[in-house]
Enzyme design. Structure first.
Site, PDB file in Angstrom:
ATOM      1  N   MET A  30       1.891   3.086   2.350  1.00  0.00           N
ATOM      2  CA  MET A  30       2.857   3.225   3.446  1.00  0.00           C
ATOM      3  C   MET A  30       3.993   2.214   3.389  1.00  0.00           C
ATOM      4  O   MET A  30       4.978   2.363   4.095  1.00  0.00           O
ATOM      5  CB  MET A  30       2.138   3.094   4.790  1.00  0.00           C
ATOM      6  CG  MET A  30       1.153   4.210   5.068  1.00  0.00           C
ATOM      7  SD  MET A  30       0.501   4.069   6.739  1.00  0.00           S
ATOM      8  CE  MET A  30      -0.804   5.299   6.672  1.00  0.00           C
ATOM      9  N   LYS A  75       6.585  -5.556   7.969  1.00  0.00           N
ATOM     10  CA  LYS A  75       6.175  -4.395   7.183  1.00  0.00           C
ATOM     11  C   LYS A  75       7.392  -3.516   6.965  1.00  0.00           C
ATOM     12  O   LYS A  75       8.007  -3.025   7.924  1.00  0.00           O
ATOM     13  CB  LYS A  75       5.073  -3.597   7.876  1.00  0.00           C
ATOM     14  CG  LYS A  75       4.644  -2.379   7.039  1.00  0.00           C
ATOM     15  CD  LYS A  75       3.179  -2.057   7.183  1.00  0.00           C
ATOM     16  CE  LYS A  75       2.724  -1.034   6.155  1.00  0.00           C
ATOM     17  NZ  LYS A  75       1.288  -0.847   6.116  1.00  0.00           N
ATOM     18  N   ASP A  83      -5.821   6.544  10.316  1.00  0.00           N
ATOM     19  CA  ASP A  83      -5.962   5.909   9.004  1.00  0.00           C
ATOM     20  C   ASP A  83      -6.891   4.697   9.078  1.00  0.00           C
ATOM     21  O   ASP A  83      -6.559   3.611   8.593  1.00  0.00           O
ATOM     22  CB  ASP A  83      -4.587   5.504   8.455  1.00  0.00           C
ATOM     23  CG  ASP A  83      -4.627   5.220   6.949  1.00  0.00           C
ATOM     24  OD1 ASP A  83      -5.517   5.764   6.266  1.00  0.00           O
ATOM     25  OD2 ASP A  83      -3.768   4.463   6.465  1.00  0.00           O
ATOM     26  N   GLY A 101       0.835  -1.188   0.000  1.00  0.00           N
ATOM     27  CA  GLY A 101       0.000   0.000   0.000  1.00  0.00           C
ATOM     28  C   GLY A 101       0.870   1.238   0.000  1.00  0.00           C
ATOM     29  O   GLY A 101       2.099   1.154  -0.195  1.00  0.00           O
TER      30      GLY A 101
END
Length: 531
Positions: A31, A50, A153, A29
């Protein structure tokens, strides 16, 4: 987390920090990217990594990243509905990453692509999202201060429906703190530095207000709830630009669910909740998640007791049995004697009582005979007070309230979830969903004189389950005696709010009963007219 088609990139097949072997790309995505990896230090245990879409330019950014990851890790320990962050690090190229528990299941975006949710599924998922957000909004402790945490978010991609090996679903909120960290990059304009998903941002978020509070998350939750029920966004835009979305969030009036999806029928109370969450001004929205949870609970009760009409006939829906028929076990309670090892005094204690309907949680209370008579058929309520981040202990409170006499009786008991007895009672409450309250008169204490059955809400049962799960992994930061002192102090502060809630609940119950009776009489007279 669901696998995506693997792409060629520099991380696949590599070790991060000589420990985490990157196996596959499972999500991406704005980010960053999420990978399935193995933790070599833990025998190849699967974890999720991540890797963010930026590099750490200086020491200040490194410190901010470490702070946000620390916050995320604390939240994951406090709530079952927030993904657990296990560790963090930086690649050779100075790109930050963090390690999360590996989840199996789907995110909400993937589910909503197929079809909107049923009301029942909506309420189940929404309750769990709210419990996770409530935990974050209540804040964490940093250097002795409590800091509320705003997600910034909330969107379908950040709501994950995980499934364990027993096929039980649990909601997890992802990416706490990351939007704030990415927004804090220095030397950038508003539109350059804006981090968030435009379709779900609150107007004040898009205006660049630095001091966003929990009501910004509540706006995003409102957009998400609308989409969960209809499968469509409440606002329509001609392009995906920042300016177009700002105009929509700041000036467009949100439609009703029925205007977007005529086939979806929802209670008026739920429609009002959606519109208040989507209010342009923060002061017009629910001020905290607890208010939303209260409304969702009322909607759940209303749906279960609704009158069903069909085109051919008018009939009363069979009321959903929230708890088993209790009359048999209540009769057995009336045969019970006050334990010989307990003093003859106004005290109370819990007990798991074997009955012909199975083992049922009970609370035994000795009170003056006149006081017992005053509280029969009056308002009552149940509350659980806890500070799970400090010690896994609950203060179980039963409140008896007579509004006419302004009389209140508080019955309370500590349940230590680290103790076998406390854990069994809490688990029984969560599974059974109700408990019997046994009254023993002080003047004639040998035999139980009256029994009341008190129901727990769906939210309370879910909370008990979550707390029990958390207690298995919790670290004890204080002693049990200290935990009791803290919970007692919290209990004293909350008493007035608990009474207010009982008064509101009593009023709404009377109104609901009146409406129900009016509907029932209407059906009765219609049937008479047909004859």
């Amino acid at each position: 987390m669901v696998r995506q088609k693997a792409e060629l990139d520099i991380y696949l097949g590599k070790f991060l920090n000589n420990r985490y072997l990157i196996k596959d790309l499972i999500g991406k995505g704005g980010m960053g990217r999420v990978y399935l990896a193995e933790d070599a230090a833990k025998g190849g245990m699967p974890i999720a990594v991540k890797i963010l879409s930026l590099s750490l330019a200086n020491q200040q950014m490194s410190q901010r990243f470490a702070r946000e990851i620390f916050i995320g890790a604390q939240l994951g320990r406090k709530s079952k509905h927030i993904v657990r962050v296990l560790s963090y690090g930086v690649t050779e190229e100075k790109v930050p990453f963090y390690i999360m528990e590996y989840l199996q299941g789907k995110n909400l975006k993937q589910i909503l692509k197929i079809k909107p949710l049923t009301i029942s599924k909506f309420l189940t998922i929404c309750n769990q999202i709210c419990l996770g957000l409530q935990c974050a909004h209540q804040g964490i402790s940093l250097k002795g201060e409590i800091y509320p945490i705003v997600h910034r978010d909330i969107k379908p991609e950040n709501i994950f429906i995980s499934e364990d090996n027993k096929h039980r679903e649990s909601i997890k909120i992802l990416d706490f703190g990351i939007a704030k960290f990415l927004t804090e990059r220095s030397g950038m304009t508003l539109t350059d530095s804006f981090i968030g998903s435009l379709p779900y941002c609150s107007p004040e978020h898009m205006e660049g207000r630095k001091l966003l509070d929990v009501r910004s998350d509540i706006y995003s939750l409102g957009v998400l709830m609308f989409e969960m029920l209809t499968g469509k966004h409440p606002f329509q835009t001609k392009s995906n630009s920042f300016g177009t979305w700002y105009q929509a969030h700041r000036f467009q009036t949100p439609p009703t669910v029925e205007e977007i999806s005529p086939q979806v029928k929802i209670p008026q109370e739920l429609q009002k909740l959606l519109m208040s969450c989507l209010a342009k001004e923060v002061s017009d929205r629910p001020q905290n998640i607890s208010q939303i949870l209260d409304i969702l609970e009322k909607v759940q009760i209303q749906i279960k007791n609704d009158i069903v009409t069909t085109s051919n006939s008018i009939q009363l829906a069979s009321p959903v049995q929230l708890v088993p028929v209790t009359s048999l076990s209540e009769k057995e309670c009336l045969q019970k004697n006050w334990p010989k090892n307990k003093p003859i005094a106004p005290i109370g204690f819990p007990y798991l009582l074997p009955t012909s309907q199975g083992t049922i949680p009970t609370f035994w209370a000795m009170l003056p005979k006149q006081e017992i008579a005053k509280f029969l058929d009056k308002t009552y309520g149940t509350e659980f007070i806890t500070k799970m981040n400090l010690y896994p202990m609950l203060l179980w409170v039963t409140v008896l309230y007579d509004a006419q006499l302004s009389l209140t009786r508080w019955l309370s008991y500590f349940l230590d979830l680290k103790d076998n007895k406390g854990e069994k009672i809490a688990r029984s409450l969560s599974e059974i969903g109700y408990y019997h309250l046994l009254f023993f008169p002080l003047e004639n204490p040998n035999r139980c004189s009256h029994v009341m059955t008190l129901n727990l809400t769906a939210i309370q049962r879910q909370q008990l389950t979550d707390w029990l799960d958390m207690s298995q992994e919790s670290n004890n930061f204080i002693l049990p005696k200290q935990a009791k002192s803290i919970l007692k102090a919290e209990y004293e502060k909350l008493k007035l709010d608990i009474i207010r809630k009982l008064v509101v609940h009593q009023t709404s119950e009377k109104v609901s009963l009146k409406d129900w009776m009016n509907k029932l009489l209407g059906i009765f007279f219609k049937l008479l007219s047909h004859h």
